[in-house]
Scaffold this motif. Structure first.
Motif: not given
Length: 369
Positions: A227-232, A305-314
């Protein structure tokens, strides 16, 4: 933007303190307090989610679009599956790791009322008794057991000690730094990432560099279980740079030196534009780097991303030999990534348009071709 010196002594000191603080996924409160204490010493404000993920804030000239840099502070571990009639314990893993790496590990068992030391052993552990059968026995979590260092040899003895199904087992890290700069330990994934993120945050605050936008150092507590960064995160975050381990195994382009930039993992390609920004920063500031793709790998980015956050990731990684086992990294890689993170925090947002969750076509980027 400017290069900022990283306090390597602090980086290694906080790494060792993190390593000596048990934190298998689901049992992370102690390490959360440790990171919070470090942020308080720096004067960096932060907030906690209900379960303990940490979102710190480095103030910039503008509030949006925000950026975030994330590392996870949870590790692999085990839990008690059953109490055995011989006074030993059957285990299940916390996170995904092979039981062959657990054999022989020294551990701490945490019960409701105390803690006990012990060792994870194969079911047939005595060479003087089983001879060649030791080499022929199957591998897997059903073929190992926890030997508790108490005077107990039956189920009743375990119950009197207060041992229960579901108790956590933390694996000793056994860290060692060599004179050649190599660091050997369990759980460098991702305690090393958290240490270098704290070191980069310390460098930015102490040198009072101006940031163009707010930047959030994030410390997650459940990456090893998915689950990681699905929160915060919050909706103002447009860019997220993840720090984790890379695999220096045959067939990989990762290295134990410099920065390994992951172009794609099992969740798919990382954001094209943010990944190229990271490469550009490495080139501009002469930070050694290489690119790689990981087939059997996921990180905080995938969880976000799987939690629905529309964020650019690297994703940037420090090369790890024997990942999820008794791992090895090199100090140089941690320093390189910390330098990169400190520069990335100073970099302007990729696109002004990203401060809006939804917007018109104007200002939307394109790719070369």
């Amino acid at each position: 933007m400017k290069a900022i010196p990283i306090d390597t002594r602090y980086l290694l000191d906080v790494l060792f303190r993190l390593l000596f603080t048990p934190s298998p996924s689901g049992y992370t409160d102690r390490v959360v307090h440790l990171v919070c204490e470090e942020l308080e010493r720096m004067g960096v404000p932060f907030e906690l989610t209900r379960r303990g993920a940490i979102r710190a804030t480095l103030k910039g000239e503008a509030r949006r679009p925000n950026k975030a840099v994330v590392a996870h502070i949870d590790t692999l571990g085990a839990m008690v599956k059953s109490l055995k009639p011989n006074g030993r314990l059957q285990l299940v893993p916390v996170g995904h790791w092979n039981a062959r790496f657990a054999e022989g590990a020294r551990c701490t068992l945490f019960t409701d009322i105390g803690q006990h030391r012990g060792t994870i052993l194969p079911l047939k552990a005595s060479g003087h008794t089983f001879g060649p059968e030791i080499d022929n026995q199957p591998g897997g979590w059903e073929y190992v057991e926890f030997r508790i260092d108490e005077r107990v040899s039956d189920l009743g003895g375990l119950l009197r000690l207060g041992v229960h199904v579901g108790d956590f087992v933390a694996i000793d890290t056994a860290p060692e730094v060599t004179g050649t700069g190599f660091i050997n330990a369990r759980h460098l994934d991702d305690k090393a990432g958290a240490a270098l993120l704290l070191a980069a945050t310390k460098a930015v605050t102490e040198h009072e560099v101006a940031l163009p936008v707010d930047c959030h150092p994030l410390f997650t507590i459940s990456e090893e279980v998915g689950s990681g960064a699905s929160a915060a995160l919050h909706q103002d975050v447009a860019e997220m740079l993840t720090i984790d381990n890379g695999t220096t195994a045959p067939g990989q382009n990762s290295s134990e030196f410099g920065v390994t930039i992951c172009m794609a993992d099992m969740g798919g390609p990382f954001d094209y534009h943010l990944t190229r920004r990271v490469i550009q920063l490495c080139q501009e500031f002469q930070i050694p780097h290489q690119r790689d793709i990981f087939k059997y790998y996921r990180s905080d980015s995938a969880a976000a991303l799987e939690a629905g956050n529309d964020v650019r990731t690297a994703l940037v990684t420090f090369g790890v030999d024997a990942s999820h086992g008794y791992e090895r990294i090199h100090q140089e890689s941690l320093e390189s990534i910390a330098e990169l993170v400190a520069v990335y925090m100073q970099s302007p947002p990729l696109y002004a348009r990203d401060r809006y969750e939804m917007g018109p076509r104007a200002g939307f980027p394109t790719m070369p071709g």
